[in-house]
Design a protein around this motif. Structure first.
Motif, short mmCIF file in Angstrom:
data_model
loop_
_atom_site.label_atom_id
_atom_site.label_comp_id
_atom_site.label_asym_id
_atom_site.label_seq_id
_atom_site.Cartn_x
_atom_site.Cartn_y
_atom_site.Cartn_z
N VAL A 1 0.83 -1.22 0.00
CA VAL A 1 0.00 0.00 0.00
C VAL A 1 0.86 1.26 0.00
CG1 VAL A 1 -2.07 -1.10 0.94
CG2 VAL A 1 -0.46 -0.04 2.51
N ILE A 2 2.03 1.21 0.61
CA ILE A 2 2.94 2.37 0.53
C ILE A 2 3.40 2.54 -0.92
CG2 ILE A 2 5.22 3.26 1.15
CD1 ILE A 2 4.79 2.06 3.96
N ASP A 3 3.76 1.46 -1.59
CA ASP A 3 4.16 1.54 -3.00
C ASP A 3 3.05 2.12 -3.87
OD1 ASP A 3 6.68 0.49 -2.47
OD2 ASP A 3 6.13 -1.55 -3.07
N LEU A 4 1.83 1.69 -3.62
CA LEU A 4 0.69 2.21 -4.39
C LEU A 4 0.47 3.70 -4.11
CD1 LEU A 4 -1.74 -0.81 -3.96
CD2 LEU A 4 -0.59 -0.10 -6.07
N ALA A 5 0.63 4.11 -2.86
CA ALA A 5 0.48 5.53 -2.51
C ALA A 5 1.58 6.37 -3.16
CB ALA A 5 0.48 5.70 -0.99
N ILE A 6 2.79 5.85 -3.19
CA ILE A 6 3.90 6.56 -3.84
C ILE A 6 3.60 6.74 -5.32
CG2 ILE A 6 6.31 6.34 -4.55
CD1 ILE A 6 6.86 5.10 -1.74
N ALA B 1 9.00 6.32 4.97
CA ALA B 1 8.20 5.28 5.63
C ALA B 1 8.55 3.91 5.05
CB ALA B 1 6.71 5.56 5.46
N LYS B 2 8.72 3.84 3.74
CA LYS B 2 9.07 2.58 3.09
C LYS B 2 10.46 2.10 3.53
CE LYS B 2 8.67 -0.62 -0.12
NZ LYS B 2 7.78 -1.69 -0.16
N ILE B 3 11.40 3.03 3.63
CA ILE B 3 12.75 2.67 4.09
C ILE B 3 12.69 2.14 5.52
CG2 ILE B 3 14.98 3.65 4.76
CD1 ILE B 3 14.68 5.52 2.27
N ASN B 4 11.93 2.83 6.38
CA ASN B 4 11.79 2.37 7.77
C ASN B 4 11.08 1.02 7.84
OD1 ASN B 4 13.10 4.36 9.37
ND2 ASN B 4 11.46 5.76 8.86
N LEU B 5 10.11 0.81 6.97
CA LEU B 5 9.41 -0.47 6.93
C LEU B 5 10.39 -1.58 6.55
CD1 LEU B 5 6.63 -2.03 6.89
CD2 LEU B 5 6.66 -1.61 4.44
N ASP B 6 11.15 -1.34 5.50
CA ASP B 6 12.09 -2.36 5.01
C ASP B 6 13.19 -2.67 6.02
OD1 ASP B 6 10.63 -2.57 2.69
OD2 ASP B 6 11.94 -1.26 1.53
N SER B 7 13.54 -1.68 6.85
CA SER B 7 14.60 -1.90 7.84
C SER B 7 14.05 -2.22 9.23
CB SER B 7 15.52 -0.68 7.91
OG SER B 7 14.81 0.45 8.32
N ILE C 1 4.87 9.00 12.23
CA ILE C 1 5.25 10.42 12.08
C ILE C 1 5.32 10.78 10.60
CG2 ILE C 1 7.11 12.09 12.49
CD1 ILE C 1 7.81 10.28 15.00
N GLN C 2 5.90 9.90 9.80
CA GLN C 2 6.02 10.17 8.37
C GLN C 2 4.66 10.17 7.69
OE1 GLN C 2 8.73 7.02 8.20
NE2 GLN C 2 10.52 8.33 8.50
N ILE C 3 3.76 9.33 8.14
CA ILE C 3 2.42 9.30 7.57
C ILE C 3 1.67 10.58 7.96
CG2 ILE C 3 0.22 8.06 7.46
CD1 ILE C 3 2.75 6.66 6.14
N GLU C 4 1.83 11.00 9.20
CA GLU C 4 1.19 12.25 9.65
C GLU C 4 1.73 13.44 8.86
OE1 GLU C 4 -1.52 14.55 11.20
OE2 GLU C 4 -1.46 12.39 11.57
N ASP C 5 3.02 13.47 8.60
CA ASP C 5 3.61 14.53 7.78
C ASP C 5 3.04 14.50 6.36
OD1 ASP C 5 5.13 15.33 9.94
OD2 ASP C 5 7.02 14.48 9.19
#
Length: 187
Positions: free
Chosen positions: A71-76, A119-125, A133-137
């Motif tokens: 879903v992050i990929d789709l949003a990007i 957010a994707k980088i943090n998810l992957d790591s 926080i990144q989603i709120e931003d």
């Protein structure tokens, strides 16, 4: 004897082909059930399901991390498309007020994209604690663009509608990542 040997080989081949392809993947019905559950947690359940269902083949795994990643990929991708549109509108417009709005929104979408990539980088790591926080931003950037095209303002490209569309994507991302963070906190 040869008949039985051929039959045993045939059965072995069927198992060799069928079994590995089904291992490691959840049934579509399980994935669908998980995605329906995800959509039920949004404010726009029907719209969410309509969107997610059209992309169901991208969800190879239904663990919370896998779903959040998709879903992050789709949003990007959606954010990129809207940003590209805003840049084209900026280039093609002769109305200075609209150009200013398009440029401002383009900057907002650029920042929203950056937040989603983080957010994707943090998810992957597996650094889930920063994702909310990144989603709120991202939501704040989207809201800044939305304010540029308040109801009643001149909006020939229907940016208000694009914002509403993107908001659904971000809401799905928020629910998916919140589920992941909650699950991670329990473990």
């Amino acid at each position: 004897m040869a008949y039985y040997l051929h039959r045993i080989i045939f059965i072995a081949l069927v198992f060799a082909i069928a079994v590995p392809s089904s291992l490691g993947r959840r049934e579509k019905s399980e994935i669908e059930k998980d995605l329906r559950n995800l959509c039920s947690q949004t404010n726009r359940t029907k719209e969410c399901w309509y969107f997610v269902k059209s992309e169901i083949n991208r969800f190879n795994q239904s663990d919370f991390k896998g779903v959040a990643g998709v879903v992050i990929d789709l949003a990007i991708a959606k954010s990129d498309a809207i940003n590209d549109l805003l840049n084209r509108l900026y280039q093609g417009s002769k109305d200075e007020k609209l150009k200013e709005k398009y440029l401002s929104c383009s900057k907002n979408y650029n920042d929203a994209n950056r937040n989603l990539y983080l957010a994707k980088i943090n998810l992957d790591s597996d650094h889930y604690q920063n994702i909310p926080i990144q989603i709120e931003d991202t939501v704040e950037e989207m809201d800044s663009c939305r304010r540029e095209f308040v109801k009643g303002s001149f909006d020939p490209a229907h940016i208000r509608n694009r914002n509403k569309e993107f908001r659904l994507y971000v809401e799905i991302v928020k629910v998916a990542t919140d589920r992941l963070v909650k699950e991670n906190d329990r473990n």
